[in-house]
Write a protein that holds these residues in place. Structure first.
Motif, PDB file in Angstrom:
ATOM      1  N   THR D 152       0.862  -1.178   0.000  1.00  0.00           N
ATOM      2  CA  THR D 152       0.000   0.000   0.000  1.00  0.00           C
ATOM      3  C   THR D 152       0.903   1.234   0.000  1.00  0.00           C
ATOM      4  O   THR D 152       2.101   1.150   0.289  1.00  0.00           O
ATOM      5  N   LYS D 153       0.303   2.365  -0.297  1.00  0.00           N
ATOM      6  CA  LYS D 153       1.068   3.606  -0.271  1.00  0.00           C
ATOM      7  C   LYS D 153       1.654   3.837   1.124  1.00  0.00           C
ATOM      8  O   LYS D 153       2.815   4.230   1.269  1.00  0.00           O
ATOM      9  N   ALA D 154       0.861   3.552   2.139  1.00  0.00           N
ATOM     10  CA  ALA D 154       1.339   3.748   3.509  1.00  0.00           C
ATOM     11  C   ALA D 154       2.527   2.840   3.813  1.00  0.00           C
ATOM     12  O   ALA D 154       3.493   3.244   4.470  1.00  0.00           O
ATOM     13  N   GLU D 155       2.462   1.620   3.305  1.00  0.00           N
ATOM     14  CA  GLU D 155       3.580   0.692   3.540  1.00  0.00           C
ATOM     15  C   GLU D 155       4.851   1.177   2.846  1.00  0.00           C
ATOM     16  O   GLU D 155       5.945   1.117   3.406  1.00  0.00           O
ATOM     17  N   LEU D 156       4.683   1.643   1.613  1.00  0.00           N
ATOM     18  CA  LEU D 156       5.860   2.159   0.896  1.00  0.00           C
ATOM     19  C   LEU D 156       6.435   3.372   1.625  1.00  0.00           C
ATOM     20  O   LEU D 156       7.655   3.508   1.772  1.00  0.00           O
ATOM     21  N   GLU D 157       5.566   4.243   2.087  1.00  0.00           N
ATOM     22  CA  GLU D 157       6.047   5.424   2.795  1.00  0.00           C
ATOM     23  C   GLU D 157       6.756   5.059   4.090  1.00  0.00           C
ATOM     24  O   GLU D 157       7.750   5.672   4.466  1.00  0.00           O
ATOM     25  N   ALA D 158       6.231   4.044   4.761  1.00  0.00           N
ATOM     26  CA  ALA D 158       6.882   3.610   6.003  1.00  0.00           C
ATOM     27  C   ALA D 158       8.279   3.073   5.722  1.00  0.00           C
ATOM     28  O   ALA D 158       9.245   3.378   6.428  1.00  0.00           O
ATOM     29  N   ILE D 159       8.392   2.287   4.673  1.00  0.00           N
ATOM     30  CA  ILE D 159       9.709   1.741   4.309  1.00  0.00           C
ATOM     31  C   ILE D 159      10.648   2.879   3.898  1.00  0.00           C
ATOM     32  O   ILE D 159      11.813   2.923   4.310  1.00  0.00           O
ATOM     33  N   ALA D 160      10.127   3.802   3.108  1.00  0.00           N
ATOM     34  CA  ALA D 160      10.960   4.935   2.699  1.00  0.00           C
ATOM     35  C   ALA D 160      11.389   5.750   3.912  1.00  0.00           C
ATOM     36  O   ALA D 160      12.503   6.284   3.962  1.00  0.00           O
ATOM     37  N   GLY D 161      10.498   5.830   4.898  1.00  0.00           N
ATOM     38  CA  GLY D 161      10.854   6.561   6.120  1.00  0.00           C
ATOM     39  C   GLY D 161      12.028   5.912   6.832  1.00  0.00           C
ATOM     40  O   GLY D 161      12.961   6.592   7.278  1.00  0.00           O
ATOM     41  N   VAL D 162      12.009   4.593   6.907  1.00  0.00           N
ATOM     42  CA  VAL D 162      13.128   3.876   7.536  1.00  0.00           C
ATOM     43  C   VAL D 162      14.409   4.117   6.742  1.00  0.00           C
ATOM     44  O   VAL D 162      15.472   4.393   7.306  1.00  0.00           O
ATOM     45  N   CYS D 163      14.309   4.016   5.433  1.00  0.00           N
ATOM     46  CA  CYS D 163      15.486   4.264   4.577  1.00  0.00           C
ATOM     47  C   CYS D 163      16.022   5.674   4.831  1.00  0.00           C
ATOM     48  O   CYS D 163      17.232   5.882   4.959  1.00  0.00           O
ATOM     49  N   GLY D 164      15.105   6.632   4.910  1.00  0.00           N
ATOM     50  CA  GLY D 164      15.514   8.015   5.126  1.00  0.00           C
ATOM     51  C   GLY D 164      16.275   8.189   6.427  1.00  0.00           C
ATOM     52  O   GLY D 164      17.273   8.909   6.493  1.00  0.00           O
ATOM     53  N   THR D 165      15.821   7.499   7.456  1.00  0.00           N
ATOM     54  CA  THR D 165      16.484   7.594   8.757  1.00  0.00           C
ATOM     55  C   THR D 165      17.956   7.197   8.648  1.00  0.00           C
ATOM     56  O   THR D 165      18.817   7.764   9.312  1.00  0.00           O
ATOM     57  N   TYR D 166      18.222   6.211   7.797  1.00  0.00           N
ATOM     58  CA  TYR D 166      19.590   5.717   7.664  1.00  0.00           C
ATOM     59  C   TYR D 166      20.297   6.270   6.425  1.00  0.00           C
ATOM     60  O   TYR D 166      21.416   5.874   6.117  1.00  0.00           O
ATOM     61  N   GLY D 167      19.618   7.132   5.716  1.00  0.00           N
ATOM     62  CA  GLY D 167      20.261   7.766   4.559  1.00  0.00           C
ATOM     63  C   GLY D 167      20.587   6.816   3.433  1.00  0.00           C
ATOM     64  O   GLY D 167      21.573   6.993   2.713  1.00  0.00           O
ATOM     65  N   ILE D 168      19.781   5.769   3.271  1.00  0.00           N
ATOM     66  CA  ILE D 168      20.042   4.822   2.189  1.00  0.00           C
ATOM     67  C   ILE D 168      18.878   4.837   1.206  1.00  0.00           C
ATOM     68  O   ILE D 168      17.736   5.035   1.590  1.00  0.00           O
ATOM     69  N   PRO D 169      19.163   4.647  -0.061  1.00  0.00           N
ATOM     70  CA  PRO D 169      18.109   4.747  -1.069  1.00  0.00           C
ATOM     71  C   PRO D 169      17.153   3.556  -1.064  1.00  0.00           C
ATOM     72  O   PRO D 169      17.523   2.438  -0.711  1.00  0.00           O
ATOM     73  N   LEU D 170      15.944   3.833  -1.475  1.00  0.00           N
ATOM     74  CA  LEU D 170      14.924   2.798  -1.666  1.00  0.00           C
ATOM     75  C   LEU D 170      14.774   2.547  -3.168  1.00  0.00           C
ATOM     76  O   LEU D 170      14.543   3.481  -3.942  1.00  0.00           O
ATOM     77  N   TYR D 171      14.931   1.295  -3.547  1.00  0.00           N
ATOM     78  CA  TYR D 171      14.873   0.897  -4.958  1.00  0.00           C
ATOM     79  C   TYR D 171      13.686  -0.033  -5.166  1.00  0.00           C
ATOM     80  O   TYR D 171      13.562  -1.047  -4.491  1.00  0.00           O
ATOM     81  N   LEU D 172      12.838   0.316  -6.123  1.00  0.00           N
ATOM     82  CA  LEU D 172      11.662  -0.502  -6.413  1.00  0.00           C
ATOM     83  C   LEU D 172      11.815  -1.170  -7.776  1.00  0.00           C
ATOM     84  O   LEU D 172      12.005  -0.511  -8.796  1.00  0.00           O
TER      85      LEU D 172
END
Lengths: 341, 341, 341, 341
Positions: D152-172
């Motif tokens: 879901t959009k919320a799930e993707l945003e949550a994952i992106a949020g975690v990535c952001g915390t660690y400064g690593i890119p999210l690749y789909l």
């Protein structure tokens, strides 16, 4: 039987062995985090007059070249070297193993020429297809070179100038640096090297240590997370103390320079001896390696009494051989050689 | 302050240091071609009761794992390991750096299970898409494991049997092999390992040497032209004598076993002490590493007087710590620890 | 505006497009396992008079070179090529990316010389340090070369003879093979190549296809488990039909040869035209690429009306340019060019 | 005989074939520099509502994953994926071939969980030895997943949020993105993906093209000198037009979405049919892949009349099979299937 085969035939300088013995029972943390490593780094920074240098200890020359080059290059880049450079010839493809090409310019008695380098780089960027080619991302030189020759300070500065124009680092392989620094014919000091180069290493294995090379990154340019990069390459010692203690000793009371000075003095005696005996020089180097030409039958005869290195065939009946001196070379050995020649 | 932090905190066993001193001035050829390397290999072959073993000396554990695995696998293959295996966790991706995947099966106190391995391999070949997957090309195990546990001879034979069914080699990482061989609870001998495994290494760094691991290929299966492969990986020492002399000494008069025996004896005393003090064992290992659980505040207090290894958080208020013994552990150190606990 | 810029500026030969259309709705299995791939392989084996050839389809030239070379070499080996060879210059380091060095011998209008190759190989094995160097493990040549030149059958046989002496495979890069086979000046046939070489590829991308190259292993020497090796390199198409159908068409009723013949006929007309106009030839090639020298101002003028390839600067005021023909080159385009010159 | 075997069994959507035909004779520059590639990129940027996106065309999915991951990671980093992720299972080790480890977290019907990811990353940096481990340098997810499921959009945003915390890119990995975007059960749009992810690809091969994937870097984060990096990996087509023209058509008048919509509609009919027939669903996916469980004897019987994909054994007597729809699936094929079941 005496040996001039290479500068890595005997063990370590006695002062190093003594220090290893003295510290043997001290419990120290692993992986280069001990106090001796730290102390050695501090002394190297001082000897380089480069307080900002980041110093790292590795085990051998090929390992050091591959680690430094592969961690400093981008994926699309290769390293430029003289065609006779160690990285291009005698490292079993260790640079290519890391995925990077060695780009070559002509070697002149082992040295690359700043002017030729400038042309090489200019040509690259003038080629309309350069995006389909390997980018020159670093310049590698050895000092002394594989032929024992040396760059002058002006030559190094000229090469560094070319590198600067293109924004690529200059890396100096100092596997035998001690002999270069103590040569009677050099105007290059360790602080000069630290100032001119972006990264270089101070060779230990061939200058009196059991093993070990000290890499110095001089421009706040050590690759991030260098420890895992080193470990990944199998180059991180659990007992990092082994190299730290050796370099701590090498940079105490000028031992590293003393080892270089001694070997150079012995090499100069060798040169004098070869001149006295009217030997044909292939190359009269200013460092600890001397190359002479021997007629094959005579070479076979002498091999029975003295060990030297085979360098290359000169022609059907003559061979170029190498005589190297080190910390352990003695006057007696040279006198013994005088008898033989 | 005493240290039980690891088995690589002190230098080399005194007998090794003595031997390095005695041989220091002898001129020897480089790159592992000297007589001490040859003698050490011969002694290792004898100790393994495996006259056909091909032995090679490398410098450290990660380097050895990466070199052995990457030179024995085909390009389409990966290595199977327990998920807790050193190659899968604490080598900074050294195996993947060589281009090969680590395939995992569950670890049980560090050990992989022959039955689970058999299922894993059978499933692979039953998958209709296996040509799109990484082939299992070797099995890796550590003995002792990262948790200090040991395989029985029957367990090793069962795993080797599974490997044999699929024609893939069994590789044993013996970084701490000496402690495994001298454990009070093992039925596995060095000749057993040489017979059961296709390749293994006898760890030196963590068993009394300054550095060095001895790889043994037992089935006439050393990769062709291993020297350039080793050099290419930056793993060939110019002064190969450094490791050859150490292993020659380790395999003279049973020193390697003696070091193992001493550390095991000290570890058993540690176990007794922990039992007396009613410490909570995380794992009561049969080798030189003991894992106990400390309440965090108490751990912080003890850290001021004794060094031990952090292993992992158990829960919010407790931590698993590791105590390791080695050649240099003394009864006095254990008595000192008794006072502290 | 007409274009002689390259042989990959237009789409596919109309017969290929027609075939792709006709088969578009047929459901076919993926990854090269469909009946068109099989049929194409069979036709290629027949055209090569080499029923035992193992044929594989890949997408482009650099991909094919990197895949073939890296899967056929051992880890300690590199590939020998002319210094002007595509793998050494314009593949962005794709071979080194796989961990292997490109070893060079001098190129003569793009060709390597059997005699010089023999000396290179003999010298390698006479070098006392060859175990520290990259072993020559394969010979690479392009036919036509990057300069449009061709080997004679005798030259290919001589090179193969040298390879045979050292037991290393000969690999022929046939990115533009169709033009070589149909040249008026060649004595080399496709069966000759299959007989002489150990592996080669029949270029599709530059000879009338949308994409695709057909690799033929002629000596039962296709690397084991080639599919995962190909997939691992990102070179396995899900819709393998895309290349299979194209090659099936290319090898139906001699289309591949017909495309070559047409381009050669057009190239010969170009040559005649250039001679009529007294243009300076840089190289009068026997294939579909012609290289002439233009004065810079004139080149700039002509670029407004006709597209050609920039090859290299000749001197300050002249440039070498390339005119290439292909399946789509028409007589009208050449007449148009006549007007411009 | 009808086929639901996969979404890559037929050729390209007729509109794409038509466009390839129409443009076939136009001379265009090579290597992706033509006007169709540029136009396609512009249309993709518009469809993503991301004018700053840098778009690049590659040929297939595994190639795209390996190229994106290996060029965005630093040397000491690996990519985090669900254990069922394509990069971890069915790419023959393509990621490891580039030297990087795939780090795994548990997959839940193919999806990784933001909470578990956060714990994984936190644990990594809390481990005292993390410098000896592979750093998590990117998060990989597939959408739809290998099981046809969607975030879901919320799930993707949550994952992106975690990535952001660690400064690593999210690749789909959007190999089948069209089916995800047109699912009846999704709330995720293409602009959402462009906004949430740092890099992703729009799959062509499995969504109506002959071949081709469009990578979008959305944060001004395309690796420098991407062209040579792509070429080095053998992933640069000479006739780049082949992919540019296809994507230009796919993003003209919403064809890409139309293809997705059609396949989803057909998949929903499949679902209805399976429900009517009381088939056992292994997973009732919201996209174009449906997984049902067949008793083995019945499966063998049906295979004679309809092609479907083998997914995995469920137990000794039952098998999970996959039915996939695509642009070419027709109502007639579904009616035919109704007869068979």
């Amino acid at each position: 039987m005496v040996s001039f085969e290479s500068d890595y035939t005997t063990g370590a300088h006695p002062a190093i062995m003594k220090r290893l013995m003295e510290t043997n029972l001290e419990p120290l943390p692993g992986y280069g985090t001990d106090a001796y490593c730290e102390s050695a780094k501090e002394k190297i920074r001082a000897a380089c007059a480069c307080p900002e240098a980041e110093v790292w200890f590795l085990t051998g020359g090929t390992q050091t070249n591959a680690t430094v080059i592969s961690t400093m290059l981008s994926g699309y880049e290769g390293v430029v070297a003289a065609d006779t450079g160690h990285v291009n010839t005698h490292e079993a493809g260790a640079i290519e193993y890391t995925g990077h090409k060695v780009l070559t310019v002509p070697g002149h008695d082992g040295k690359l020429d700043a002017g030729e380098l400038a042309v090489f780089l200019a040509d690259f960027y003038q080629d309309g297809n350069y995006e389909h080619m390997v980018f020159p991302g670093m310049v590698y030189l050895s000092h002394p070179t594989e032929y024992g020759t040396l760059y002058t300070k002006a030559e190094l500065e000229a090469i560094a100038g070319v590198c600067g124009t293109y924004g690529i680092p200059l890396y100096l392989d100092g596997a035998r640096l001690g002999y270069g620094l103590m040569s009677y014919e050099t105007d290059v000091t360790l602080p000069d090297i630290a100032k001119i180069c972006d990264v270089f290493y101070i060779g230990g294995t061939k200058v009196g240590a059991l093993c070990g090379e000290a890499v110095a990154f001089t421009k706040n340019n050590m690759p991030r997370h260098f420890l895992p990069l080193v470990k990944q390459r199998g180059a991180l010692l659990a007992k990092g103390r082994l190299i730290g203690i050796q370099f701590d000793e090498l940079f105490t009371d000028g031992l590293y320079m003393e080892i270089g000075r001694h070997a150079i003095e012995m090499a100069e005696r060798l040169k004098t001896l070869f001149h006295e005996k009217d030997e044909e020089f292939y190359l009269e180097s200013p460092t600890n390696q001397q190359f002479i030409v021997l007629e094959n039958a005579r070479m076979e005869e002498q091999k029975k009494q003295v060990a030297f290195g085979f360098w290359e065939k000169k022609d059907e009946s003559h061979t170029v051989v190498r005589f190297a001196t080190s910390w352990s070379t003695t006057e007696e050995e040279i006198e013994y050689l005088r008898e033989i020649l």
